[in-house]
Design a protein around this motif. Structure first.
Motif, PDB file in Angstrom:
ATOM      1  N   ARG A  35       1.046  -1.181  -0.202  1.00  0.00           N
ATOM      2  CA  ARG A  35      -0.247  -0.059   0.246  1.00  0.00           C
ATOM      3  C   ARG A  35       1.148   1.579   0.412  1.00  0.00           C
ATOM      4  N   ALA A  36       1.767   1.168   0.551  1.00  0.00           N
ATOM      5  CA  ALA A  36       3.015   2.319   0.724  1.00  0.00           C
ATOM      6  C   ALA A  36       3.294   2.933  -0.494  1.00  0.00           C
ATOM      7  N   THR A  89      -6.205  -6.556  -2.059  1.00  0.00           N
ATOM      8  CA  THR A  89      -6.545  -5.108  -2.250  1.00  0.00           C
ATOM      9  C   THR A  89      -7.778  -4.435  -0.795  1.00  0.00           C
ATOM     10  N   ARG A 121      -0.947  13.059  -8.497  1.00  0.00           N
ATOM     11  CA  ARG A 121      -1.938  14.103  -8.008  1.00  0.00           C
ATOM     12  C   ARG A 121      -0.715  15.636  -8.436  1.00  0.00           C
ATOM     13  N   HIS A 169       0.599   7.615  -5.535  1.00  0.00           N
ATOM     14  CA  HIS A 169      -1.163   8.435  -6.253  1.00  0.00           C
ATOM     15  C   HIS A 169      -0.020   9.900  -6.330  1.00  0.00           C
ATOM     16  N   ALA A 170       0.635   9.664  -5.265  1.00  0.00           N
ATOM     17  CA  ALA A 170       1.168  10.837  -4.820  1.00  0.00           C
ATOM     18  C   ALA A 170       2.034  11.668  -5.875  1.00  0.00           C
ATOM     19  N   GLU A 216       0.459   4.836  -2.730  1.00  0.00           N
ATOM     20  CA  GLU A 216       0.318   6.303  -2.533  1.00  0.00           C
ATOM     21  C   GLU A 216       1.170   6.358  -2.442  1.00  0.00           C
ATOM     22  N   ARG A 217       2.663   6.425  -2.773  1.00  0.00           N
ATOM     23  CA  ARG A 217       3.982   7.431  -3.236  1.00  0.00           C
ATOM     24  C   ARG A 217       3.622   7.354  -4.634  1.00  0.00           C
ATOM     25  N   TRP A 277      -7.136  -2.388   1.720  1.00  0.00           N
ATOM     26  CA  TRP A 277      -7.052  -0.730   1.953  1.00  0.00           C
ATOM     27  C   TRP A 277      -7.406  -0.390   1.033  1.00  0.00           C
ATOM     28  N   TYR A 278      -7.986  -0.636  -0.804  1.00  0.00           N
ATOM     29  CA  TYR A 278      -8.628   0.190  -1.270  1.00  0.00           C
ATOM     30  C   TYR A 278      -9.785  -0.127  -1.604  1.00  0.00           C
TER      31      TYR A 278
END
Length: 432
Positions: A169-170, A211, A180, A176-177, A173-174, A213-214
C-alpha cells in the motif's frame, strides 16, 4: 452466459465509451486490454486458440499471453512491444467500449496522438515496480500532457503490476501522491486511480481480496460509470460540407443538397443558417438522413441539408447558425504536436486540413516549446522535431472558421500535411 444474455435483453440502449491506454514501454497496456476482453467474455474461442499456438507467446503453458490479442503485427509479437495503435471492441450489459492500445515507445508518441484525438477517456498505466520510489517515467508525463492538451474528459491511472511489489500500500500511496502533483502541474482537474494486476486480473474486472485498503471499484466498473459527454461543449452548430449532391441538372425537379456531419447544436427544418466564408444566409428547407426526410438533426448525425435558395457552396465551406459569430481569420495561434520525422521548416508551405477544408499555410514563428521534464512551456525560437509540442503562429492562404479547441473540436482541430511527401506532419489545436 445465460445471465449475461438476460442482462443484454433487459438493458436499454447502451452508451459508447472511447478510451485509449497509454504509458511507458512494458507497463502492461496490451495485457490489460487483453484481460478486459478475456474476463468480460469478449474473446472468441478461435482467437484464444490462435494466441495459444503462437510462437511468440511468453506465457506459461497453462495460461494465455493476453497481450497477443492486441499486438497483431508480426514485428510487435517478435519484439514484444506495441508499434501501431490497435483498436478493439467489446461490450458489457452496461456499456459498449472502443479501446485504442497506444504504443509506449517515445518514437511512436505520434501514434498516441492519433488514438487520443477521438477518445473520451485515457487509461494511463504506471508500472508499480518501476515507480516504487514515487518517480514517474518521462512517457507517463508526456502522455498525461497530451491527454490534457487533447481535452480528454476522464483520466484513469492504472497502477499495474502490484503483484510484483507484494501489493504494498505504501508504494501505491507514493505513486498516487506523485501523480497528484503531476496533475496539479498540468492543470488536470480530476483523475481516478486503481491498483491492479493485468496479469492476474486483480481489480481489473472483479475486486481483489489482496487490496482490502482500496475502497474504490475495479477498473471495468469504473469505466462503466464514467459519464459520456458530447465531443462538442458548445450549443452552436458547425457543419463542414463534404459533398454537393446534384440530381436532374437544371430541370424543374432539380435537387441540390449538401452532405456532411453536424457537430455542436441541433438543427430543425426552417432554421436560419449562414455560409462561411461567404457569409451568405439562407434557411433550411429540408433535412435528409440517407434518403429519409427528418424534421431534426442532432450532433453527430450524418445528414444532407437542402437550403431554400441557391448559394455558391462547395466542399470545405461551413454552415453555422445564423446568429453565430465564429472567427473568420487567416492569422492564428495553435499548439502543434509535431509528428513527422522531418523537423518543422518555417520556410516551407504546408497543407492545412480542417474538416473538409484544405488550404496552404505557413508557420511564421514558434513561440514556445513544452518541456516534458519540467512540465512547462519555455520560450523557443527554434524548430520543432518529431514528438515536440509547441505554440506557433500560422498564416493561412484562405480565411478559416476558427474556434478554440476546448470549446469546439470541429473547427478547433486541424492537421498539417507535407506538400512533398503527403505525410501528416503535425496535429494542431487552435488556441484563442
Amino acid at each position: 452466459m445465460n445471465a449475461i444474455n438476460e442482462q443484454w435483453q433487459a438493458a436499454p440502449e447502451t452508451s459508447v465509451l472511447r478510451l485509449i491506454t497509454a504509458g511507458s514501454v512494458d507497463d502492461g497496456k496490451s495485457t490489460l486490454i487483453g484481460r478486459l476482453l478475456y474476463d468480460s467474455k469478449g474473446v472468441f474461442a478461435d482467437q484464444l486458440q490462435a494466441i495459444a499456438g503462437s510462437k511468440y507467446t511468453r506465457a506459461p503453458d497453462s495460461e494465455f499471453d493476453l497481450a497477443l490479442l492486441t499486438d497483431g503485427l508480426e514485428a510487435e509479437r517478435e519484439q514484444g512491444i506495441t508499434i501501431d495503435v490497435a483498436y478493439r471492441y467489446f461490450a458489457t450489459p452496461a456499456r459498449k467500449f472502443i479501446v485504442a492500445d497506444a504504443p509506449g515507445h517515445e518514437q511512436y508518441t505520434r501514434n498516441m496522438v492519433t488514438g487520443a484525438s477521438t477518445a473520451d477517456a485515457a487509461v494511463i498505466l504506471i508500472d508499480a515496480s518501476r515507480a516504487s520510489d514515487g518517480r514517474l517515467l518521462p512517457q507517463t508525463k508526456r502522455h498525461s500532457t497530451l491527454a490534457r492538451l487533447l481535452g480528454l474528459r476522464h483520466i484513469v491511472v492504472a497502477v499495474n503490476k502490484m503483484d510484483l511489489i507484494g501489493w504494498d500500500r505504501a508504494v501505491f500511496e507514493r505513486i498516487h501522491a506523485a501523480y497528484r502533483d503531476l496533475a496539479e502541474r498540468l492543470d488536470i482537474p480530476a483523475f481516478h486511480i486503481v491498483p491492479l494486476s493485468a496479469l492476474t486480473g486483480d481489480n481489473v474486472v472483479r475486486p481483489s481480496e489482496r487490496t482490502p485498503w482500496y475502497q474504490g471499484p475495479p477498473l471495468l466498473s469504473l469505466l462503466e460509470s464514467l459519464p459520456v459527454d458530447s465531443l462538442d461543449t458548445e450549443d452552436q452548430a458547425r457543419f463542414f460540407v463534404q459533398w454537393v449532391i446534384r440530381h436532374n441538372g437544371s430541370g424543374p425537379d432539380a435537387f441540390r443538397g449538401y452532405a456532411g456531419q453536424l457537430r455542436g447544436g441541433a438543427w430543425r427544418v426552417g432554421d436560419a443558417v449562414q455560409v462561411l466564408p461567404s457569409r451568405e444566409s439562407a434557411r433550411i428547407a429540408a433535412l435528409l438522413r440517407g434518403a429519409q426526410p427528418v424534421d431534426q438533426a442532432l450532433p453527430g448525425d450524418s445528414i444532407t441539408v437542402v437550403l431554400d435558395r441557391d448559394i455558391d457552396l462547395s466542399r470545405g465551406d461551413v454552415l453555422v447558425d445564423a446568429q453565430a459569430q465564429p472567427a473568420l481569420e487567416r492569422d492564428f495561434e495553435a499548439d502543434l504536436c509535431w509528428l513527422d520525422q522531418q523537423a518543422l521548416n518555417p520556410a516551407r508551405l504546408y497543407w492545412l486540413k480542417q474538416g473538409t477544408r484544405l488550404t496552404q499555410v505557413r508557420v511564421q514563428a514558434v513561440r514556445t516549446r513544452r518541456d516534458i521534464h519540467e512540465l512547462r512551456s519555455v520560450d523557443w525560437n527554434g524548430t520543432l522535431a518529431m514528438n515536440d509540442i509547441g505554440r506557433v503562429q500560422l498564416r493561412a492562404r484562405d480565411p478559416l472558421v476558427l474556434d478554440d479547441y476546448d470549446a469546439q473540436r470541429a473547427t478547433g482541430a486541424f492537421i498539417l500535411i507535407d506538400t512533398a511527401t503527403n505525410q501528416t506532419a503535425a496535429a494542431g489545436l487552435v488556441r484563442r
